[in-house]
Design an enzyme around this catalytic site. Structure first.
Site, PDB file in Angstrom:
ATOM      1  N   CYS A   2       0.863  -1.158   0.000  1.00 36.40           N
ATOM      2  CA  CYS A   2       0.000   0.000   0.000  1.00 36.40           C
ATOM      3  C   CYS A   2       0.915   1.227   0.000  1.00 36.40           C
ATOM      4  CB  CYS A   2      -0.923   0.111   1.203  1.00 36.40           C
ATOM      5  SG  CYS A   2      -2.055  -1.266   1.406  1.00 36.40           S
ATOM      6  N   ARG A  27       3.058   0.281  -5.428  1.00 41.86           N
ATOM      7  CA  ARG A  27       2.911  -0.382  -4.136  1.00 41.86           C
ATOM      8  C   ARG A  27       1.580  -1.098  -3.980  1.00 41.86           C
ATOM      9  NH1 ARG A  27       6.758   1.493  -0.632  1.00 41.86           N
ATOM     10  NH2 ARG A  27       5.542   0.778   1.133  1.00 41.86           N
ATOM     11  N   TRP A  74      -2.970  -2.361  -1.649  1.00 40.33           N
ATOM     12  CA  TRP A  74      -2.747  -3.758  -2.000  1.00 40.33           C
ATOM     13  C   TRP A  74      -3.435  -4.527  -0.885  1.00 40.33           C
ATOM     14  CZ3 TRP A  74      -0.167  -8.027   0.160  1.00 40.33           C
ATOM     15  CH2 TRP A  74       0.051  -9.096  -0.713  1.00 40.33           C
ATOM     16  N   ASN A 100      -0.572   1.748   5.947  1.00 39.87           N
ATOM     17  CA  ASN A 100       0.178   0.727   5.220  1.00 39.87           C
ATOM     18  C   ASN A 100       0.749  -0.229   6.254  1.00 39.87           C
ATOM     19  OD1 ASN A 100       3.565   0.835   3.929  1.00 39.87           O
ATOM     20  ND2 ASN A 100       2.067  -0.738   3.623  1.00 39.87           N
ATOM     21  N   GLU A 477      15.123 -16.176 -12.804  1.00 42.59           N
ATOM     22  CA  GLU A 477      14.666 -14.794 -12.971  1.00 42.59           C
ATOM     23  C   GLU A 477      13.881 -14.639 -14.280  1.00 42.59           C
ATOM     24  OE1 GLU A 477      14.221 -12.336 -11.256  1.00 42.59           O
ATOM     25  OE2 GLU A 477      14.129 -10.645 -12.622  1.00 42.59           O
ATOM     26  N   GLU A 484       5.280 -13.191 -14.023  1.00 45.70           N
ATOM     27  CA  GLU A 484       4.761 -11.963 -13.403  1.00 45.70           C
ATOM     28  C   GLU A 484       3.913 -11.147 -14.386  1.00 45.70           C
ATOM     29  OE1 GLU A 484       7.805 -10.188 -10.058  1.00 45.70           O
ATOM     30  OE2 GLU A 484       8.480 -10.109 -12.113  1.00 45.70           O
ATOM     31  N   HIS A 500      15.427 -34.887 -14.398  1.00 44.35           N
ATOM     32  CA  HIS A 500      15.028 -35.545 -13.153  1.00 44.35           C
ATOM     33  C   HIS A 500      13.564 -35.264 -12.807  1.00 44.35           C
ATOM     34  CE1 HIS A 500      19.068 -36.920 -12.443  1.00 44.35           C
ATOM     35  NE2 HIS A 500      19.536 -35.687 -12.542  1.00 44.35           N
ATOM     36  N   LYS A 598       5.157  -3.807  -5.890  1.00 43.12           N
ATOM     37  CA  LYS A 598       6.616  -3.735  -5.979  1.00 43.12           C
ATOM     38  C   LYS A 598       7.287  -3.869  -4.622  1.00 43.12           C
ATOM     39  CE  LYS A 598      10.272  -1.522  -8.420  1.00 43.12           C
ATOM     40  NZ  LYS A 598      10.470  -2.790  -9.162  1.00 43.12           N
TER      41      LYS A 598
HETATM   42  C1  G6P Z   1       8.092  -7.968  -4.502  1.00 43.50           C
HETATM   43  C2  G6P Z   1       8.240  -7.522  -5.937  1.00 43.50           C
HETATM   44  C3  G6P Z   1       9.428  -8.231  -6.588  1.00 43.50           C
HETATM   45  C4  G6P Z   1      10.681  -7.990  -5.747  1.00 43.50           C
HETATM   46  C5  G6P Z   1      10.478  -8.474  -4.308  1.00 43.50           C
HETATM   47  C6  G6P Z   1      11.645  -8.098  -3.424  1.00 43.50           C
HETATM   48  O1  G6P Z   1       7.646  -9.281  -4.468  1.00 43.50           O
HETATM   49  O2  G6P Z   1       7.062  -7.777  -6.671  1.00 43.50           O
HETATM   50  O3  G6P Z   1       9.638  -7.707  -7.885  1.00 43.50           O
HETATM   51  O4  G6P Z   1      11.756  -8.667  -6.331  1.00 43.50           O
HETATM   52  O5  G6P Z   1       9.319  -7.834  -3.773  1.00 43.50           O
HETATM   53  O6  G6P Z   1      11.728  -6.702  -3.351  1.00 43.50           O
HETATM   54  P1  G6P Z   1      13.007  -5.939  -2.828  1.00 43.50           P
HETATM   55  O7  G6P Z   1      12.605  -4.502  -2.781  1.00 43.50           O
HETATM   56  O8  G6P Z   1      13.317  -6.494  -1.474  1.00 43.50           O
HETATM   57  O9  G6P Z   1      14.089  -6.201  -3.799  1.00 43.50           O
END
Ligand code: G6P
Length: 603
Positions: A2, A27, A74, A100, A477, A484, A500, A598
C-alpha cells in the site's frame, strides 16, 4: 505494501495528492482514495480500482482543500471494494486515516470497540484506528494525544497518516513500514516513498520507527514515543524527477529495460580501479574478520543473491543464499564472523528486514545491498552498499537486477580478497568486462530480435527456462519475469535437473529457453538436445560465438561475447525483452500485474 501520502499547505491538495498516488501505484493498485479538509469538514472519495478511476470520479467534484491524505491499496484484510478502500473514518467522521501494514491485534480491538457501540463499515484492520482516535477525542484528549493513545494500542507493522476535522495538521507515525517527509517551499509532504513527491521537492526527512510527526503548512515537528522532541536531518535526494516518469515509452518496464546502460554506468562509476575494485564504503581489509557470507532476499533480489553466492563460492568463500521469509523461522547458524547480506531493491521488504533482524540479534554483521538511500535496510544494517540504479517504478524489477548483480561482482572482489587473501581468479579480465557491461547491454537494447522470438511464447502450455552455473539464477529470474507479467506458466531449472522430473512436461507445445554462458557449454548442449528430442521448440540465448548451441536450438538469440561470469546478465536482458513483448502481445497490465506490488511491507 500500500502507498500512503499526505500534503499540507498551498492552494489545493487534490492535484498533488493524485499525482503522488500515481507515483505510489507500484505499491498496490486494488483501490485508491483521498480525504481532504476544506472547511466543510472532511470529504472522502475512494473507489475500487486504479488511481485513474479516482481521478475521473473526482473530475466533476468540488473537492479540494489545503490538507489531505491519500492511499493506494494492496489488499490484505478484505477484498478490493469501495468500502474497504482507504481512507477510513470513525463513527462520527471526525477522523480520517490511511495505513500501510498490518494491525495484528485488530480483531480484539474491533470487538472491544463494537462492544462499546462502534459500528464498522469495512473488513479492514485499519478501520480500528479512526475509531480509537475518535473515542479518545470524545474523552477530551487533544488530537495528538488521542493519536498517541490509539497507536499505543496497536500491534503489528504500520505507517499511518491521519487528519482530524478542523485541525490544520496531519499526524503520522511509523513502525516497521516506511514513511518519509518531503519538505517543500509552499507545502509539506508525507509518503511511503520519495518518488511520491519528487516532482515537488527533493528535500526529505527519513523517519524512524515510533517517530510521531505533526505536519503543518510551515513545519514538521517530530517527537519520539514518549513525546520528547527528536531531530532528524533534512537530506537532499539526487534522483531526477524525470527518472520516475514514463516519457515516450509505453510502459515503465520498457523504459527501465532501456535505462540499464545508464543505470549500470551509475552503479560502476568510480568503483573499478585497474584490476581491483574501489568501494568507498569498503576499503581493503573491511572484511578481514568475515569467514562466511549468507544472503537473504526475496523475488528478483533472491535471484541476484544466488548469482552473488555463485560468484563467491567459485572463489572459495563459504556463501549460502536463503529465501528471506524462511530465514527467521529456521535460522541458519551465525556468529560474529558471519556477514549477512540483505539484497533488497527497496530496502523495505518486510521478510528481508525480519531476516536481517534475526541475524543481527544473533550477533552477525549485517550489510544492506539496496537501491534506496534512507531505506529501513540501509539504516538498520551495520553497513550499506548502494546499487545506484535510480528509481524503478515498474513492478517487475529489471534494471535493478542488473545493477544488483554488477554490485555483487564488485562486492565479491572485495570479499574474496579480504577473506582468502587472493583476488578472484581471472579478476583483471572480469573487471575489464564489467567496465564494458553498460555498452554490451546497450547493444542488446538497441538491437534485439526478442520481440519476434517472443511470438513463439504466447501459448499456454508452459515455458521452461534452463541454465547452468551463473545462468541458473538467471533461468529462475527469466521465468519469474515471464510469469509476473504474462500470467503464463513458467519455471526455471538448473539445466541438469530437467531430466530428473520436469522433462515429463516437455512437449512440442512447451518452449524451452536455454541460457548459455560459456561455462559448461557441452552439457548444456546435451540438455538442449534432450528437449529437442521431445519436440520442444528451444530458444538458445548465448554469446554470438556459441555456435554449438546455435546449431542445436531452433532459435538463437545472441548476446555480445564477454567474460562468461557476466554473460548471464546480458542474457537476462534478452529474457526481460521476451517477457515484455509476449505480455504486450497478450495485452497484459505490464506495469501493474494482477495481485502483485513492488514493495511488499507485510510478512
Ligand atoms: C516484490 C516484488 C518483486 C521484488 C520483491 C523483493 O515481491 O514484486 O519484484 O523482487 O518484492 O523486493 P526488494 O525490494 O526487497 O528487492
Amino acid at each position: 505494501m500500500c502507498g500512503i501520502t499526505a500534503r499540507v499547505g498551498g492552494d489545493g491538495s487534490l492535484e498533488p495528492l493524485l499525482s503522488s498516488l500515481q507515483n505510489l501505484e507500484y505499491r498496490g493498485y486494488d483501490s485508491a482514495g483521498i480525504a481532504v479538509q476544506n472547511g466543510r469538514g472532511i470529504e472522502i472519495s475512494k473507489f475500487e480500482g486504479e488511481v485513474s478511476k479516482l481521478e475521473s470520479e473526482l473530475a466533476d467534484r468540488d473537492h479540494d482543500g489545503p490538507i489531505g491524505i491519500g492511499h493506494t491499496r494492496w489488499s490484505t484484510h478484505g477484498p478490493p471494494t469501495d468500502a474497504n478502500a482507504h481512507p477510513h473514518t470513525g463513527c462520527q467522521g471526525r477522523v480520517a486515516a490511511v495505513h500501510n501494514g498490518i494491525i495484528e491485534n485488530y480483531t480484539e480491538l474491533r470487538e472491544a470497540l463494537q462492544e462499546r457501540g462502534h459500528e464498522f463499515t469495512s473488513d479492514t484492520d485499519t478501520e480500528v484506528i479512526p475509531h480509537l482516535v475518535e473515542e479518545r477525542l470524545a474523552d477530551g484528549l487533544d488530537p495528538e494525544a488521542a493519536f498517541r493513545d490509539a497507536i499505543d494500542q496497536l500491534e503489528g507493522s504500520y505507517a499511518i497518516a491521519m487528519i482530524v476535522d478542523g485541525e490544520p495538521t496531519v499526524y503520522a507515525t511509523r513502525n516497521g513500514s516506511p514513511l518519509v517527509i518531503g519538505v517543500g517551499d509552499d507545502a509539506n509532504y508525507l509518503a511511503s516513498d520519495v518518488p511520491a513527491f519528487l516532482e515537488f521537492t527533493d528535500r526529505v526527512v527519513y523517519l524512524e520507527d515510533d517517530d510521531v510527526v505533526a505536519l503543518t503548512d510551515g513545519d514538521h515537528r517530530i517527537t519520539d514515543a514518549d513525546g520528547d522532541p527528536v531531530s532528524r536531518p533534512v537530506d537532499t535526494v539526487d534522483w531526477d524527477p524525470e527518472d520516475a516518469e514514463k516519457g515516450s515509452y509505453d510502459h515503465y518496464m520498457l523504459k527501465e529495460i532501456h535505462e540499464q546502460p545508464v543505470a549500470l554506468r551509475q552503479t560502476l562509476h568510480g568503483r573499478i580501479d585497474g584490476d581491483d575494485v574501489a568501494l568507498e564504503e569498503f576499503p581493503p581489509g573491511s572484511f578481514d574478520d568475515v569467514d562466511r557470507v549468507q544472503f537473504v532476499a526475496c523475488g528478483t533480489s533472491y535471484h541476484a543473491a544466488l548469482y552473488g553466492e555463485w560468484l563467491l563460492s567459485k572463489d572459495g568463500v563459504d556463501a549460502t543464499t536463503y529465501i528471506a521469509s524462511e530465514y527467521a523461522a529456521s535460522p541458519a547458524p551465525v556468529d560474529e564472523d558471519t556477514l549477512v547480506v540483505g539484497v533488497t531493491q527497496s530496502g523495505e521488504t518486510a521478510d528481508t528486514l525480519e531476516a536481517l533482524e534475526s541475524a543481527r540479534e544473533r550477533g552477525a554483521r549485517t550489510l544492506a545491498l539496496t537501491n534506496v538511500i534512507g531505506s529501513t535496510a540501509a539504516r538498520t544494517c551495520d553497513d550499506a552498499l548502494f546499487i545506484r540504479a535510480g528509481p524503478e517504478i515498474g513492478v517487475a524489477a529489471t534494471k535493478t537486477f542488473s545493477s544488483q548483480v554488477a554490485t555483487l561482482v564488485l562486492l565479491a572482489e572485495r570479499l574474496v580478497r579480504d577473506i582468502t587473501g587472493s583476488p578472484t581468479s581471472d579478476h583483471a579480465d572480469r573487471l575489464d568486462a564489467l567496465a564494458s557491461l553498460p555498452e554490451h547491454v546497450e547493444s542488446i537494447t538497441t538491437d534485439s530480435r526478442a520481440a519476434d522470438i517472443s511470438q513463439r511464447c504466447l501459448g499456454d502450455n508452459g515455458h521452461f527456462f534452463i541454465g547452468r552455473g551463473n545462468a541458473f539464477p538467471v533461468a529462475l529470474e527469466g521465468a519469474l519475469k515471464f510469469k509476473e507479467i504474462t500470467y503464463g506458466h513458467a519455471e526455471g531449472f538448473a539445466a541438469g535437473e530437467l531430466k530428473h522430473g520436469p522433462l515429463a512436461l516437455v512437449t512440442p507445445e512447451t518452449p524451452v529457453i536455454a541460457i548459455g554462458t560459456g561455462h559448461d557449454e557441452a552439457r548444456l548442449k546435451s540438455n538442449v538436445t534432450e528437449s529437442r528430442t521431445r519436440g520442444a521448440p528451444v530458444i538458445a540465448i548465448a554469446p554470438r560465438t556459441a555456435s554449438d548451441l546455435a546449431d542445436v536450438a531452433e532459435e538463437f538469440l545472441p548476446v555480445p561475447a564477454t567474460h562468461p561470469d557476466l554473460v548471464a546478465i546480458l542474457a537476462n536482458v534478452q529474457l526481460q525483452l521476451i517477457a515484455y513483448h509476449a505480455a504486450n502481445a497478450m495485452e497484459r497490465s505490464i506495469d501493474k500485474p494482477r495481485n502483485l506490488a513492488k514493495s511488499v511491507t507485510v510478512e
